[in-house]
Structure formats: structure tokens, C-alpha cells
Design an enzyme around this catalytic site. Structure first.
Site, mmCIF file in Angstrom:
data_model
loop_
_atom_site.group_PDB
_atom_site.id
_atom_site.type_symbol
_atom_site.label_atom_id
_atom_site.label_comp_id
_atom_site.label_asym_id
_atom_site.label_seq_id
_atom_site.Cartn_x
_atom_site.Cartn_y
_atom_site.Cartn_z
ATOM 1 N N ARG A 224 4.368 45.580 52.276
ATOM 2 C CA ARG A 224 5.106 45.159 53.461
ATOM 3 C C ARG A 224 5.582 43.725 53.257
ATOM 4 O O ARG A 224 4.851 42.878 52.725
ATOM 5 C CB ARG A 224 4.216 45.223 54.711
ATOM 6 C CG ARG A 224 4.021 46.618 55.272
ATOM 7 C CD ARG A 224 5.314 47.185 55.890
ATOM 8 N NE ARG A 224 5.124 48.489 56.502
ATOM 9 C CZ ARG A 224 5.355 49.651 55.906
ATOM 10 N NH1 ARG A 224 5.799 49.703 54.653
ATOM 11 N NH2 ARG A 224 5.171 50.795 56.559
ATOM 12 N N HIS A 272 13.790 49.414 50.774
ATOM 13 C CA HIS A 272 12.628 50.169 51.248
ATOM 14 C C HIS A 272 12.718 51.654 50.839
ATOM 15 O O HIS A 272 12.672 52.559 51.686
ATOM 16 C CB HIS A 272 12.502 50.034 52.769
ATOM 17 C CG HIS A 272 11.105 50.268 53.266
ATOM 18 N ND1 HIS A 272 10.499 49.494 54.220
ATOM 19 C CD2 HIS A 272 10.175 51.204 52.940
ATOM 20 C CE1 HIS A 272 9.280 49.938 54.466
ATOM 21 N NE2 HIS A 272 9.063 50.983 53.687
HETATM 22 P P1 NAP Z 1 -4.677 52.556 52.218
HETATM 23 O O1 NAP Z 1 -5.130 53.771 51.511
HETATM 24 O O2 NAP Z 1 -5.189 52.288 53.582
HETATM 25 O O3 NAP Z 1 -5.036 51.304 51.264
HETATM 26 C C1 NAP Z 1 -4.921 49.988 51.671
HETATM 27 C C2 NAP Z 1 -5.562 49.086 50.627
HETATM 28 O O4 NAP Z 1 -5.352 47.733 50.990
HETATM 29 C C3 NAP Z 1 -7.072 49.316 50.514
HETATM 30 O O5 NAP Z 1 -7.490 49.232 49.175
HETATM 31 C C4 NAP Z 1 -7.637 48.139 51.317
HETATM 32 O O6 NAP Z 1 -8.935 47.716 50.913
HETATM 33 C C5 NAP Z 1 -6.607 47.070 50.975
HETATM 34 N N1 NAP Z 1 -6.651 45.999 51.973
HETATM 35 C C6 NAP Z 1 -6.304 46.044 53.285
HETATM 36 N N2 NAP Z 1 -6.516 44.858 53.873
HETATM 37 C C7 NAP Z 1 -6.992 44.041 52.921
HETATM 38 C C8 NAP Z 1 -7.404 42.697 52.903
HETATM 39 N N3 NAP Z 1 -7.384 41.930 54.014
HETATM 40 N N4 NAP Z 1 -7.856 42.165 51.740
HETATM 41 C C9 NAP Z 1 -7.904 42.925 50.632
HETATM 42 N N5 NAP Z 1 -7.521 44.223 50.563
HETATM 43 C C10 NAP Z 1 -7.075 44.773 51.705
HETATM 44 O O7 NAP Z 1 -3.087 52.507 52.306
HETATM 45 P P2 NAP Z 1 -1.999 53.201 51.339
HETATM 46 O O8 NAP Z 1 -1.782 54.611 51.735
HETATM 47 O O9 NAP Z 1 -2.376 52.914 49.934
HETATM 48 O O10 NAP Z 1 -0.686 52.381 51.752
HETATM 49 C C11 NAP Z 1 -0.606 50.997 51.556
HETATM 50 C C12 NAP Z 1 0.647 50.430 52.178
HETATM 51 O O11 NAP Z 1 1.793 50.779 51.400
HETATM 52 C C13 NAP Z 1 1.008 50.950 53.569
HETATM 53 O O12 NAP Z 1 0.246 50.299 54.566
HETATM 54 C C14 NAP Z 1 2.485 50.590 53.675
HETATM 55 O O13 NAP Z 1 2.610 49.297 54.215
HETATM 56 C C15 NAP Z 1 2.954 50.565 52.216
HETATM 57 N N6 NAP Z 1 3.958 51.634 51.913
HETATM 58 C C16 NAP Z 1 5.201 51.280 51.497
HETATM 59 C C17 NAP Z 1 6.135 52.255 51.167
HETATM 60 C C18 NAP Z 1 7.489 51.912 50.636
HETATM 61 O O14 NAP Z 1 8.342 52.779 50.551
HETATM 62 N N7 NAP Z 1 7.749 50.695 50.231
HETATM 63 C C19 NAP Z 1 5.793 53.616 51.297
HETATM 64 C C20 NAP Z 1 4.513 53.934 51.733
HETATM 65 C C21 NAP Z 1 3.582 52.948 52.043
HETATM 66 P P3 NAP Z 1 -10.199 48.720 51.017
HETATM 67 O O15 NAP Z 1 -9.980 49.751 49.953
HETATM 68 O O16 NAP Z 1 -11.337 47.834 50.711
HETATM 69 O O17 NAP Z 1 -10.195 49.281 52.400
HETATM 70 C C1 GLV Z 2 6.761 53.553 54.370
HETATM 71 O O1 GLV Z 2 6.988 52.390 54.195
HETATM 72 C C2 GLV Z 2 5.515 54.033 54.863
HETATM 73 O O2 GLV Z 2 4.716 53.221 55.356
HETATM 74 O O3 GLV Z 2 5.278 55.246 54.800
#
Ligand code: NAP
Ligand code: GLV
Length: 309
Positions: A224, A272
Site C-alpha cells: 500500500r 495498482h
Molecule cells: P496477510 O496475509 O495478512 O500478511 C500481512 C503480513 O504483513 C504478515 O506477515 C504480517 O505479519 C505483516 N505485518 C503487518 N503489520 C506489520 C507490522 N506492523 N510490522 C511487521 N509486519 C507486519 O496479507 P496478504 O494477503 O499477504 O496481503 C498483504 C497486502 O498486500 C494487503 O494488505 C494489500 O494491502 C496488498 N495487496 C496489494 C495488491 C496489489 O495489486 N498491489 C493486491 C493484493 C494485496 P505477521 O505474519 O506477523 O502477522
Molecule cells: C488489492 O490491492 C487488494 O488488496 O486486493
């Protein structure tokens, strides 16, 4: 009782989303926003984003099913106290991994130099660092971060992983919490940011953190935009501390047209598109969670309101 669907044209037309959910949940009444049923009839909301103030008026709401992985839009103070289910769907993680692999390999193999050489035109080899000496650090080692790391590990890149709790994978060097962030950054030739936007991650990558990166590091942000201080990023690019940056997410989106990052020669911007919600599997996963709730089971993954993701 009904489902309110608010897909906001997410990747496909609203009608395509409606048809997909009707196939998955043939016994349920599904209404496409703004053709809303009476507020008290709404049991589930499936939405990219839906105004929390409106959600608060749906008195029989049982859950909000997010149509994406990021859920910062559902953590504001006005949000009613109902379960919010994030979208966890493997094809989105694979899309993200493909995006990151493209850019990591692009810069590791110096494709940026070859592109410039072709324009001149010049036929010239360019030395590059082999994958096994090009460690990639992943900020945020959750469902998507692990998929990205797994693919790059298979290609021979050493992987550093930073998370809140120090999530363990045998093939990754694990770093946890703010105290280990500096060590993580200095150990990584490329830093891939896939963190969620929360209070704790806001502008996490600031001037001090960029100063801890390796000189000439590659920085990729597909988490993000709010997690990066873009002014500090620009300064780090100007000083050469960051060699190249790839930004799929910015704050705001789209980025201000006067922002110098748009025309910086060492910055690539994509709108994005690193990952997207794939209609078939996403409808399937969301529908399965609704069926779980109806059967008295817990849907997953549930957003923890306190931590913001
Ligand atoms: P997720 O499974 O919830 O993983 C989030 C990770 O971030 C976890 O490893 C978490 O740590 C870590 N984290 C959160 N807060 C933290 C902090 N304060 N300090 C250190 N580590 C922290 O989420 P995900 O499914 O992988 O998705 C991640 C993000 O990708 C989404 O929230 C979204 O913003 C982004 N995204 C972007 C796109 C795009 O097209 N650009 C598409 C989809 C998603 P823990 O493992 O210790 O809980
Ligand atoms: C896209 O950015 C998502 O959070 O799925």
C-alpha cells in the site's frame, strides 16, 4: 434476508460479478448496489469498499466479505462491530509473485541497461550479480509475501522475510519487529514491500529506513502507498541510496500529477495492477465463507480489528 453486492467495477463489470455470485449461491437473494434491499434485510455485504456509515445502518448484518486482500477501508472508527473476512485466494498471490519476479529479474539481469543500449543501438554485454548473491527481502511475510518468496527462492534468490511475529519458513531468513528491520534492510539487495496499511505501518519506509537499505538497492512497493514516505523515497533515489523503485501502489492513487516520481528515470509506476481479484476463484472462496457462516462455522481469514489486518 439478502446479500448486498458492491463490486465497484472491480476488474469486471458489476453484472459479471452478480452472475458469478448467483452461480455460487443459487438459493440466496443477491442485490447489486445501489439497488439495495431495505437495510434490515441485509445479512451479508460483499464489497471492494462500502461506506462504514452505511454498514452501521444494516442492523442484521452478519459479516462483510472483502473483495480484496487489503482491508484498511474496513478498520475506520465508524465501522460496526461485525466480522470482516479478507480475501485469501491463491491465484491473486501467484499474480503478485509473477509481477515481483518480472521486476526483480529485470534489474538483477540489468535489463534496464540493455533497453538503453538497444535505443542507441549498442550490442554490449553487461555484468550482473547471479541470483544466489542477490538477496531479496520481503516486507510483510503473509499469504502473498510467502508466495512471492517461494517463487524467488525456487529461482535461486536468497530470501529475507520481515513480519510482525517472525513467521518461519525454512527457506527464508526470518526478521521480526521494528528492532530487526534495520538488519533486514541492510541484508537485502532488493526490498519488496507487500505490507498492509495499518497504524503501525504508516510511512514505515521513511528517510531513516531508506538510509538503512544497501546503497543502490531496488525498492518495489506493491503493498500500500501509505506505508512509504514518498518524499523520502524521492530523496533516496536522488542520492543513489535507492537505485531503482517500482511503485504499483501510491498515496494517493493516482499519484499527484505534479509528483516528480512520475518522471524520475529510475522509477517505474504501474496503476495498482500487480495482483487482482480473479472473478471465478474469488466468488468461489467468498461464497464458501458465506456458507460457513450459515452453517455456524467460522469464516477465514478474519480481520483482527486491533491490529488492522
Ligand atoms: P496477510 O496475509 O495478512 O500478511 C500481512 C503480513 O504483513 C504478515 O506477515 C504480517 O505479519 C505483516 N505485518 C503487518 N503489520 C506489520 C507490522 N506492523 N510490522 C511487521 N509486519 C507486519 O496479507 P496478504 O494477503 O499477504 O496481503 C498483504 C497486502 O498486500 C494487503 O494488505 C494489500 O494491502 C496488498 N495487496 C496489494 C495488491 C496489489 O495489486 N498491489 C493486491 C493484493 C494485496 P505477521 O505474519 O506477523 O502477522
Ligand atoms: C488489492 O490491492 C487488494 O488488496 O486486493
Amino acid at each position: 434476508m439478502a446479500i448486498l453486492l458492491d463490486p465497484a467495477g472491480y476488474g469486471h463489470s458489476p453484472e459479471a460479478w452478480l452472475a458469478s455470485f448467483q452461480r455460487e449461491l443459487p438459493d440466496m437473494e443477491i442485490r447489486l448496489w445501489p439497488d439495495s434491499p431495505a437495510p434490515e434485510e441485509i445479512e451479508f455485504v460483499i464489497a471492494v469498499r462500502h461506506d462504514p456509515a452505511l454498514l452501521a445502518t444494516y442492523k442484521n448484518l452478519r459479516a462483510v466479505l472483502a473483495m480484496g486482500a487489503g482491508v484498511e477501508q474496513y478498520t475506520s472508527p465508524g465501522m460496526p462491530d461485525v466480522p470482516v473476512v479478507r480475501l485469501e485466494e491463491p491465484s491473486m498471490s501467484s499474480e503478485m509473485a509473477a509481477y515481483v519476479t518480472h521486476w526483480v529479474v529485470h534489474f538483477q539481469k540489468r535489463m534496464d541497461v540493455h533497453r538503453d543500449n538497444q535505443a542507441r543501438p549498442v550490442w554490449q554485454t553487461e555484468p550482473y550479480t547471479a541470483a544466489d548473491h542477490y538477496p531479496v527481502g520481503i516486507l510483510g511475510f503473509g499469504r502473498i509475501g510467502k508466495r512471492i518468496g517461494g517463487v524467488l527462492h525456487d529461482l535461486g534468490f536468497p530470501i529475507n522475510a520481515w513480519s510482525r511475529t517472525g513467521n518461519f519458513e525454512p527457506w527464508a531468513e526470518s526478521f521480526a519487529g521494528p528492532e530487526e528491520l534495520g538488519g533486514f534492510l541492510s541484508a537485502s539487495a532488493a526490498v519488496v514491500n507487500v505490507l498492509p496499511s495499518t497504524k503501525a505501518t504508516r510511512k514505515l519506509m521513511d528517510a531513516d529506513r531508506f538510509a538503512q537499505c544497501r546503497p543502490d538497492a531496488l525498492f518495489i512497493n506493491l503493498g500500500r502507498g501509505a506505508t512509504v514516505d514518498e518524499t523520502a523515497l524521492l530523496a533516496a533515489l536522488e542520492s543513489g541510496q535507492i537505485g531503482n523503485a517500482v511503485l504499483d501502489v501510491t498515496d494517493p492513487e493516482p499519484m499527484d500529477l505534479n509528483n516528480p516520481l512520475w518522471s524520475h528515470p529510475n522509477v517505474r509506476i504501474t496503476p495498482h495492477v500487480a495482483g487482482f481479484t480473479v472473478i471465478g476463484p474469488a466468488s468461489n472462496v467468498i461464497a464458501a465463507n458465506i456458507r460457513r457462516i450459515l452453517a455456524g462455522e467460522e469464516p477465514f481469514p478474519l480481520v483482527e480489528r486491533g491490529r488492522g489486518y
